[in-house]
Each structure stands twice: as structure tokens, then as C-alpha cells.
Design a protein around this motif. Structure first.
Motif, PDB file in Angstrom:
ATOM      1  N   ALA A 226      -2.358   2.428   9.482  1.00  0.00           N
ATOM      2  CA  ALA A 226      -2.794   1.078   9.107  1.00  0.00           C
ATOM      3  C   ALA A 226      -3.018   0.167  10.319  1.00  0.00           C
TER       4      ALA A 226
ATOM      5  N   ALA B 240      -1.404  -5.473   6.373  1.00  0.00           N
ATOM      6  CA  ALA B 240      -1.164  -5.069   4.988  1.00  0.00           C
ATOM      7  C   ALA B 240      -2.475  -4.748   4.262  1.00  0.00           C
ATOM      8  N   GLU B 241      -3.564  -5.425   4.625  1.00  0.00           N
ATOM      9  CA  GLU B 241      -4.861  -5.132   4.023  1.00  0.00           C
ATOM     10  C   GLU B 241      -5.329  -3.734   4.417  1.00  0.00           C
TER      11      GLU B 241
ATOM     12  N   ALA C  42      -3.374  -1.270   2.402  1.00  0.00           N
ATOM     13  CA  ALA C  42      -3.891  -1.217   1.032  1.00  0.00           C
ATOM     14  C   ALA C  42      -5.196  -0.418   0.980  1.00  0.00           C
TER      15      ALA C  42
ATOM     16  N   ALA D  76      -4.342   3.239   1.139  1.00  0.00           N
ATOM     17  CA  ALA D  76      -3.828   3.672  -0.165  1.00  0.00           C
ATOM     18  C   ALA D  76      -4.979   3.884  -1.157  1.00  0.00           C
ATOM     19  N   GLU D  77      -5.959   2.986  -1.147  1.00  0.00           N
ATOM     20  CA  GLU D  77      -7.119   3.120  -2.036  1.00  0.00           C
ATOM     21  C   GLU D  77      -7.945   4.351  -1.670  1.00  0.00           C
TER      22      GLU D  77
END
Length: 186
Positions: free
Chosen positions: A28, A52-53, A56, A59-60
Motif C-alpha cells: 500500500a 489507507a486509500e 483499500a 483489497a478491491e
């Protein structure tokens, strides 16, 4: 008939200089480097503001792969496992033997042939293992670097979407659609 990719094991792609591998949660912070860079993201999505974006997004991307909807690789140099780019297939339509390709690369790695080499690996994988007949790429027509990359690999411009995207300064840019067919691929 090619051995069709079945999503059971994530495929690692390699060339003389590059390794394209699965995105991992620990990537990340590295992904955030170029996804937060407004120059890199000028023709892409809005720059990220927090790591954090990026987490995410990873994860996507992993969910999309698990759901057999898309496949994204992080681009690394052979001598350094830290990612410098993200390349992948989205909009995969196996019944029609086509997919869209997308890509972005850390700015300090522009102009070194990395994008050409990475995209070539994806194309080879797509035509040989995904049984694609057509690969499409959508880019902003004013993104001359992206247009040159696509044309260098044999893509042809199929169409133009006038005033397709809005810039921060209030101007609209045309969107260009490029395609490459299996028999055109070198």
C-alpha cells in the motif's frame, strides 16, 4: 489452442528487467507513491490523499481477481521487489475474447521503457493465456505519452469520445479508444 488461464494460481510475469506480481496488502505505501502524485494521476483518477486509500484499492483488486472479474499486476524491477507501477486487465469479456487494459507508473520510472516492457508482457499473457482476440485501451487523447506507448505496441485508434473528461481547470478533454487484435500483435 492455448492453455486458458483459470485463476487458480496468480500468474507472475517476467522479462529481462521486470517482474509483474500479485498486489499484496504490504504494498500500500509503495502504491500510494504514484497514486498520490498529481502529475501521474492527471489523466487517471483523483490523486489519493491517504495510504489507507491505497490499501483499500489493493483489497478491491484482490477481490476482483478472486471473483474472476479482472487481473492486476504490480510492476517491480528484478533487483527490487518494491512496486513502481500497476498494470492490468479490466472489463474482461471471456465470451467475446476481449478485455480492456489499464496502467500507471511511478513518475521517476518514466522514459525508461518499463511501461512498454510491462504492457508487452500483459499483451502476450492476454493473447496466449486468456485467449483474447482484442485488447482495448482508453486514454485521454491529449495524453501523448500514453498514446505513444499504445501505438509503439501496435494499437490503432478506433474512435474518439469528444469532451469525455473534465479537467480541474474546467476544460474538457477528448477520450481516445485504441484496439489491438491478436493477428496484429507482433
Amino acid at each position: 489452442m492455448p492453455e486458458i488461464f483459470d485463476f487458480t494460481t496468480f500468474p507472475t510475469l517476467t522479462s529481462e528487467r521486470l517482474v509483474l506480481r500479485a498486489p499484496e496488502p504490504d504494498d500500500a505505501a509503495d502504491l500510494f507513491v504514484w497514486r498520490s502524485d498529481p502529475v501521474v494521476q492527471r489523466y487517471n483518477s483523483e490523486p489519493m490523499r491517504e495510504v489507507a486509500e491505497a490499501a483499500a484499492l489493493i483489497a478491491e483488486l484482490r477481490r476482483e481477481y478472486a471473483d474472476r472479474r479482472a487481473i492486476h499486476w504490480l510492476v517491480t524491477l528484478r533487483d527490487d521487489d518494491r512496486p513502481v507501477g500497476l498494470f492490468g486487465y479490466v472489463g474482461w469479456a471471456p465470451g467475446h475474447h476481449r478485455a480492456d487494459v489499464g496502467y500507471d507508473l511511478r513518475r521517476d520510472h518514466w522514459g525508461r521503457g518499463i511501461a512498454t516492457e510491462a504492457l508487452d508482457l500483459l499483451l502476450r499473457f492476454g493473447f496466449d493465456r486468456m485467449d483474447l482476440n482484442r485488447v482495448e485501451a482508453q486514454t485521454i487523447a491529449d495524453n501523448h505519452e500514453s498514446v505513444r506507448l499504445l501505438e509503439r505496441l501496435g494499437f490503432r485508434r478506433d474512435g474518439l469520445r469528444r469532451s469525455y473528461s473534465l479537467e480541474e481547470d474546467g476544460t474538457y478533454h477528448d477520450g481516445a479508444i485504441y484496439g489491438l487484435l491478436r493477428h496484429e500483435y507482433r
